[in-house]
Design an enzyme around this catalytic site. Structure first.
Site, PDB file in Angstrom:
ATOM      1  N   CYS A   1     -21.050  -3.029  -3.538  1.00 43.21           N
ATOM      2  CA  CYS A   1     -21.649  -3.539  -2.531  1.00 43.21           C
ATOM      3  C   CYS A   1     -20.574  -3.239  -1.218  1.00 43.21           C
ATOM      4  O   CYS A   1     -21.031  -3.314  -0.176  1.00 43.21           O
ATOM      5  CB  CYS A   1     -22.516  -4.560  -2.396  1.00 43.21           C
ATOM      6  SG  CYS A   1     -21.381  -6.076  -2.334  1.00 43.21           S
TER       7      CYS A   1
ATOM      8  N   ALA B   1      19.782  -5.479  -1.808  1.00 40.54           N
ATOM      9  CA  ALA B   1      19.049  -5.146  -0.626  1.00 40.54           C
ATOM     10  C   ALA B   1      19.251  -6.203   0.784  1.00 40.54           C
ATOM     11  O   ALA B   1      19.738  -5.665   1.707  1.00 40.54           O
ATOM     12  CB  ALA B   1      17.581  -4.785  -0.659  1.00 40.54           C
TER      13      ALA B   1
ATOM     14  N   HIS C   1       0.520   1.513  -1.350  1.00 42.81           N
ATOM     15  CA  HIS C   1      -0.167   1.189  -2.371  1.00 42.81           C
ATOM     16  C   HIS C   1      -1.110  -0.172  -2.271  1.00 42.81           C
ATOM     17  O   HIS C   1      -1.480  -0.756  -3.163  1.00 42.81           O
ATOM     18  CB  HIS C   1       0.739   0.780  -3.597  1.00 42.81           C
ATOM     19  CG  HIS C   1       1.578   1.941  -3.979  1.00 42.81           C
ATOM     20  ND1 HIS C   1       2.603   1.721  -4.965  1.00 42.81           N
ATOM     21  CD2 HIS C   1       1.479   3.275  -4.089  1.00 42.81           C
ATOM     22  CE1 HIS C   1       3.000   2.895  -5.161  1.00 42.81           C
ATOM     23  NE2 HIS C   1       2.364   3.820  -4.624  1.00 42.81           N
TER      24      HIS C   1
ATOM     25  N   TYR D   1      -3.523 -10.334 -12.745  1.00 38.86           N
ATOM     26  CA  TYR D   1      -3.092 -10.420 -11.160  1.00 38.86           C
ATOM     27  C   TYR D   1      -3.219 -11.830 -10.899  1.00 38.86           C
ATOM     28  O   TYR D   1      -2.689 -12.252  -9.837  1.00 38.86           O
ATOM     29  CB  TYR D   1      -4.387  -9.516 -10.693  1.00 38.86           C
ATOM     30  CG  TYR D   1      -3.936  -8.272 -10.096  1.00 38.86           C
ATOM     31  CD1 TYR D   1      -4.221  -7.161 -11.057  1.00 38.86           C
ATOM     32  CD2 TYR D   1      -2.988  -7.978  -9.228  1.00 38.86           C
ATOM     33  CE1 TYR D   1      -3.523  -6.048 -10.647  1.00 38.86           C
ATOM     34  CE2 TYR D   1      -2.409  -6.589  -9.017  1.00 38.86           C
ATOM     35  CZ  TYR D   1      -2.893  -5.635  -9.631  1.00 38.86           C
ATOM     36  OH  TYR D   1      -2.083  -4.327  -9.492  1.00 38.86           O
TER      37      TYR D   1
ATOM     38  N   ASP E   1       2.871  -7.279  -1.456  1.00 38.64           N
ATOM     39  CA  ASP E   1       3.206  -8.744  -1.558  1.00 38.64           C
ATOM     40  C   ASP E   1       3.134  -9.339  -0.096  1.00 38.64           C
ATOM     41  O   ASP E   1       3.150 -10.464   0.285  1.00 38.64           O
ATOM     42  CB  ASP E   1       4.419  -8.730  -2.151  1.00 38.64           C
ATOM     43  CG  ASP E   1       5.557  -8.015  -1.346  1.00 38.64           C
ATOM     44  OD1 ASP E   1       6.714  -7.719  -1.941  1.00 38.64           O
ATOM     45  OD2 ASP E   1       5.684  -7.794  -0.240  1.00 38.64           O
TER      46      ASP E   1
END
Ligand code: APR
Ligand code: ZN
Length: 233
Positions: free
Chosen positions: A119, A221, A108, A56, A93
């Site tokens: 916590c 797109a 998502h 990540y 994103d």
């Protein structure tokens, strides 16, 4: 779209590749280089959070500098023009939000925050980046988890319910840049079709719903959505 309002848009990683963010399943996609079972499941995270944060951390570096592209902007124009009722996205994103989409359902989750599984402390992206390579909870010290849905996790119930309601009420569900391989999101077109709505797909490459789409455009797109928005000016 004019004759069968409202239009609801479902986007996937394919709308963000023109912003420099790789998708997952095309030839150059993320899963061609990383095994999702090792980096994108909740079990992998619980087993080895540092390894998942290594993945990540690299993604945040790419996502941090990314900006919306023509495709995101065309969807804002169509929303402002009253043509698009809402955008349901699988992307984490934040580019739809940065472009200005108002009615947005991020099914998502997103990289906007990370949370502590012990916590419940929620930490914004900027602070998480400062805590890399392995961000720990400032309150209790446990390793934080990005607030994105990993394989093996349930989607936020309210969000997927909202997405299903939007799909059911859509006159046209416009799918942009998704392989429609991942459930439950891949079930949204069925909700639209079952309620008499129509399916339109703008995607490079095949999807399992191509045979049910009234319109199928195998093209980029950005250019396609820009041309579409131009038709409504
Ligand atoms: N224009 C149109 N289509 C594109 C473009 C583009 N510029 N770039 C890529 N595509 C197409 C690809 O060919 C592919 O068919 O977009 C599709 C993206 O599909 P995936 O990579 O499977 O992404 P997505 O459908 O969003 O994946 C769903 O899987 O890994 C999980 O959680 C992750 O949200 C993701 C989910
Ligand atoms: Zn904590």
């Amino acid at each position: 779209m004019r004759e069968h309002p409202p239009c609801v848009v479902l986007t996937g990683a394919g709308i963000s590749t023109e912003s420099g963010i790789p998708d997952f399943r095309s030839r150059t996609g993320i899963w061609a280089r990383y095994d999702p079972l090792e980096y994108a499941t909740i079990d992998a995270f619980l087993r080895d959070p540092a390894k998942v944060w290594d993945f990540y951390g690299k993604r945040l570096a790419v996502l941090g500098g990314a900006r919306p592209n023509d495709g995101h902007r065309a969807l804002v124009e169509l929303e402002d023009g009253g043509v698009v009722r809402a955008v349901v996205t699988q992307n984490i994103d934040r580019l739809h939000e940065l472009a200005g989409t108002r009615a947005l359902v991020e099914v998502h989750g997103s990289i906007r925050t990370s949370s502590c599984l012990d916590c419940g402390t929620v930490v914004p992206l900027a602070e998480v980046v400062a805590l890399l390579p392995v961000p720990h909870c400032p309150a209790c010290g446990r390793v934080l988890k990005p607030d994105v849905v990993m394989f093996g996790e349930l989607l936020p119930a309210a969000r997927i319910a909202r997405a299903e309601q939007l799909a059911r009420e859509a006159g046209v569900l416009l799918v942009v840049g998704s392989s429609l391989e991942v459930h439950p999101v891949a079930g949204l077109p069925l909700e639209t079709l079952a309620n008499g709505g129509r399916l339109a797909i703008v995607n490079r490459g095949a999807t399992p719903f191509d045979g049910r789409a009234g319109v199928r455009i195998d093209a980029g797109a950005g250019a396609t959505l820009t041309a579409l928005a131009g038709r409504f000016q």
